[in-house]
Design a protein around this motif. Structure first.
Motif, mmCIF file in Angstrom:
data_model
loop_
_atom_site.group_PDB
_atom_site.id
_atom_site.type_symbol
_atom_site.label_atom_id
_atom_site.label_comp_id
_atom_site.label_asym_id
_atom_site.label_seq_id
_atom_site.Cartn_x
_atom_site.Cartn_y
_atom_site.Cartn_z
ATOM 1 N N THR A 1 91.108 -57.108 84.514
ATOM 2 C CA THR A 1 90.046 -57.864 83.849
ATOM 3 C C THR A 1 89.925 -59.295 84.354
ATOM 4 O OG1 THR A 1 91.569 -58.485 82.069
ATOM 5 C CG2 THR A 1 90.231 -56.495 81.747
ATOM 6 N N SER A 2 90.763 -59.666 85.342
ATOM 7 C CA SER A 2 90.729 -61.040 85.852
ATOM 8 C C SER A 2 90.947 -61.030 87.360
ATOM 9 C CB SER A 2 91.818 -61.883 85.193
ATOM 10 O OG SER A 2 91.932 -63.149 85.832
ATOM 11 N N ILE A 3 90.200 -61.854 88.054
ATOM 12 C CA ILE A 3 90.358 -61.921 89.507
ATOM 13 C C ILE A 3 91.643 -62.651 89.901
ATOM 14 C CG2 ILE A 3 87.871 -61.862 89.897
ATOM 15 C CD1 ILE A 3 88.001 -64.867 90.528
ATOM 16 N N THR A 4 92.312 -63.279 88.947
ATOM 17 C CA THR A 4 93.577 -63.952 89.249
ATOM 18 C C THR A 4 94.782 -63.034 89.023
ATOM 19 O OG1 THR A 4 93.741 -64.848 87.000
ATOM 20 C CG2 THR A 4 92.597 -66.190 88.655
ATOM 21 N N ASP A 5 94.549 -61.797 88.665
ATOM 22 C CA ASP A 5 95.642 -60.835 88.485
ATOM 23 C C ASP A 5 96.382 -60.690 89.813
ATOM 24 O OD1 ASP A 5 97.216 -58.482 88.263
ATOM 25 O OD2 ASP A 5 95.892 -57.717 86.701
ATOM 26 N N PRO A 6 97.669 -61.015 89.868
ATOM 27 C CA PRO A 6 98.379 -60.998 91.154
ATOM 28 C C PRO A 6 98.471 -59.617 91.787
ATOM 29 C CG PRO A 6 99.915 -61.309 89.336
ATOM 30 C CD PRO A 6 98.540 -61.454 88.761
ATOM 31 N N ARG A 7 98.314 -58.578 91.014
ATOM 32 C CA ARG A 7 98.417 -57.229 91.563
ATOM 33 C C ARG A 7 97.272 -56.897 92.515
ATOM 34 N NH1 ARG A 7 98.863 -54.055 85.965
ATOM 35 N NH2 ARG A 7 97.065 -55.442 85.637
ATOM 36 N N VAL A 8 96.138 -57.585 92.372
ATOM 37 C CA VAL A 8 94.996 -57.303 93.240
ATOM 38 C C VAL A 8 94.773 -58.432 94.249
ATOM 39 C CG1 VAL A 8 93.875 -55.780 91.575
ATOM 40 C CG2 VAL A 8 93.382 -58.238 91.526
ATOM 41 N N ALA A 9 95.787 -59.256 94.460
ATOM 42 C CA ALA A 9 95.665 -60.377 95.400
ATOM 43 C C ALA A 9 95.257 -59.951 96.812
ATOM 44 C CB ALA A 9 96.982 -61.163 95.436
ATOM 45 N N PRO A 10 95.710 -58.804 97.330
ATOM 46 C CA PRO A 10 95.282 -58.427 98.690
ATOM 47 C C PRO A 10 93.777 -58.248 98.839
ATOM 48 C CG PRO A 10 97.199 -57.146 98.034
ATOM 49 C CD PRO A 10 96.720 -57.863 96.815
ATOM 50 N N TYR A 11 93.075 -58.039 97.746
ATOM 51 C CA TYR A 11 91.631 -57.819 97.806
ATOM 52 C C TYR A 11 90.819 -59.092 97.587
ATOM 53 C CZ TYR A 11 93.136 -52.966 97.095
ATOM 54 O OH TYR A 11 93.750 -51.738 97.202
ATOM 55 N N ALA A 12 91.480 -60.197 97.306
ATOM 56 C CA ALA A 12 90.764 -61.407 96.894
ATOM 57 C C ALA A 12 90.099 -62.104 98.077
ATOM 58 C CB ALA A 12 91.735 -62.375 96.212
ATOM 59 N N GLN A 13 88.820 -62.441 97.897
ATOM 60 C CA GLN A 13 88.054 -63.249 98.853
ATOM 61 C C GLN A 13 88.195 -62.717 100.278
ATOM 62 O OE1 GLN A 13 85.875 -65.663 97.770
ATOM 63 N NE2 GLN A 13 86.512 -64.813 95.783
ATOM 64 N N LEU A 14 87.879 -61.452 100.457
ATOM 65 C CA LEU A 14 88.088 -60.786 101.741
ATOM 66 C C LEU A 14 87.253 -61.386 102.861
ATOM 67 C CD1 LEU A 14 88.289 -57.046 100.662
ATOM 68 C CD2 LEU A 14 90.146 -58.495 101.476
ATOM 69 N N HIS A 15 86.094 -61.937 102.524
ATOM 70 C CA HIS A 15 85.266 -62.529 103.573
ATOM 71 C C HIS A 15 85.928 -63.760 104.171
ATOM 72 C CE1 HIS A 15 84.373 -65.093 100.201
ATOM 73 N NE2 HIS A 15 83.602 -65.880 100.926
ATOM 74 N N GLN A 16 86.914 -64.320 103.494
ATOM 75 C CA GLN A 16 87.623 -65.495 104.004
ATOM 76 C C GLN A 16 89.005 -65.131 104.551
ATOM 77 O OE1 GLN A 16 87.765 -68.273 100.761
ATOM 78 N NE2 GLN A 16 85.569 -68.620 100.745
ATOM 79 N N THR A 17 89.784 -64.373 103.799
ATOM 80 C CA THR A 17 91.168 -64.124 104.200
ATOM 81 C C THR A 17 91.290 -63.015 105.227
ATOM 82 O OG1 THR A 17 91.489 -62.544 102.397
ATOM 83 C CG2 THR A 17 91.978 -64.839 101.932
ATOM 84 N N ASN A 18 90.644 -61.876 104.986
ATOM 85 C CA ASN A 18 90.597 -60.763 105.924
ATOM 86 C C ASN A 18 91.976 -60.240 106.319
ATOM 87 O OD1 ASN A 18 88.822 -58.995 107.064
ATOM 88 N ND2 ASN A 18 88.743 -60.034 109.019
ATOM 89 N N LEU A 19 93.020 -60.582 105.587
ATOM 90 C CA LEU A 19 94.387 -60.115 105.828
ATOM 91 C C LEU A 19 94.775 -60.153 107.302
ATOM 92 C CD1 LEU A 19 94.895 -57.164 103.350
ATOM 93 C CD2 LEU A 19 95.808 -59.445 103.238
ATOM 94 N N THR A 20 95.375 -61.218 107.707
ATOM 95 C CA THR A 20 95.741 -61.408 109.099
ATOM 96 C C THR A 20 96.811 -60.426 109.534
ATOM 97 O OG1 THR A 20 97.414 -63.034 108.500
ATOM 98 C CG2 THR A 20 95.202 -63.866 108.957
ATOM 99 N N ARG A 21 97.059 -60.385 110.838
ATOM 100 C CA ARG A 21 98.003 -59.425 111.412
ATOM 101 C C ARG A 21 99.387 -59.538 110.777
ATOM 102 N NH1 ARG A 21 94.826 -60.830 115.964
ATOM 103 N NH2 ARG A 21 94.236 -59.054 117.271
ATOM 104 N N GLY A 22 99.785 -60.732 110.368
ATOM 105 C CA GLY A 22 101.143 -60.932 109.879
ATOM 106 C C GLY A 22 101.365 -60.517 108.440
ATOM 107 N N SER A 23 100.340 -60.026 107.757
ATOM 108 C CA SER A 23 100.475 -59.737 106.332
ATOM 109 C C SER A 23 101.211 -58.440 106.048
ATOM 110 C CB SER A 23 99.085 -59.651 105.688
ATOM 111 O OG SER A 23 98.419 -58.486 106.145
#
Length: 263
Positions: free
Chosen positions: A7-29
């Motif tokens: 119910t919240s975008i700050t829920d740490p369990r869904v952090a990998p999905y947050a702001q994908l247009h910016q973070t895009n999960l780099t190779r080192g993740s």
């Protein structure tokens, strides 16, 4: 199977999905994100570990039987999903997968007596181009793709989307020493190495027969292959074009070359 309502975008369990247009999960993740039902389905069908799913209730119900019992599924409303990922999203589901260690040459190449086609990209930097190349390489029967350190991330969200998940099935090696790999292809594994160039003195493609074991080297979007690669690959081929046309997009050129060599 664990299913959780988010119910919240700050829920740490869904952090990998947050702001994908910016973070895009780099190779080192150690992770990557698959976007949309078709690519998520391909992730599930692959041998990559599905770390989690983020889905609307309808998609959670549909995909739950297909993933291991321990895989968490985070259920969100569409408005919250859009707010979380940072762009308008209408595909209902995303998946987070775990990256593998990059394979060795020996692990991705057919045995020495078998025909093989390997694509080599030293510096394809645009994710859309790389995704298109991966999808075409898989469709045309390439055995593997070797990438240099200047290439886009083959497991970025955008590359996965454009490749329609083909990155999950085509063996891909991100080489720390791509020149060394190409030398090994030629001297250890019996490949003929052909460089694709814009040069009227190069051999036109329609005059080139398919070597039994072929490594095809593609240049970058802006500058083609630099002098180091031209010296490494004295066998050079080209696509003849009408005067006044500088070049084709690298992904389009790759499709033409791969179609020619598909047999």
């Amino acid at each position: 199977m664990p299913r959780y309502s988010v119910t919240s975008i700050t829920d740490p369990r869904v952090a990998p999905y947050a702001q994908l247009h910016q973070t895009n999960l780099t190779r080192g993740s150690g992770l990557f994100v698959a976007e949309g039902d078709k690519v998520v389905q391909r992730l599930i069908d692959s041998d990559y570990v599905v770390d989690s799913l983020l889905a609307e209730a309808e998609w959670a119900e549909r995909l739950e039987p297909q993933v291991p019992a321990e895989t968490p599924i985070y259920i969100v409303e569409r408005a919250l999903m859009t707010e979380l990922v940072g762009f308008r999203f209408h595909r209902g589901v995303l998946g987070c997968g775990r990256r593998k260690e990059t394979p060795t040459l020996a692990e991705i190449l057919p045995a020495n007596h078998e025909p093989a086609l390997v694509l080599v990209c030293p510096a394809v930097q645009d994710p859309t181009n790389l995704g298109s190349i991966i999808r075409t390489a898989a469709a045309m029967g390439a055995n593997a793709l070797l990438l240099g350190g200047d290439c886009a991330d083959a497991f970025s969200r955008r590359v996965l989307r454009v490749s329609m998940g083909s990155s999950l099935f085509l063996p891909i090696r991100e080489a720390a020493d791509l020149v060394g790999d190409v030398v090994a292809l030629r001297e250890t594994y019996g490949f003929e190495v052909l460089a694709t160039v814009l040069d009227k003195n190069a051999t036109p493609l329609d005059q080139v027969a398919r070597p039994r074991r072929l490594a095809l080297v593609l240049g970058s979007e802006g500058h083609g292959l630099d002098e180091r690669w031209l010296q490494l690959c004295p066998q050079q081929i080209t696509l003849p074009m009408r005067a006044g046309i500088d070049s084709l997009n690298v992904s389009i050129a790759a499709a033409v070359f791969l179609y020619h060599f598909r047999r």
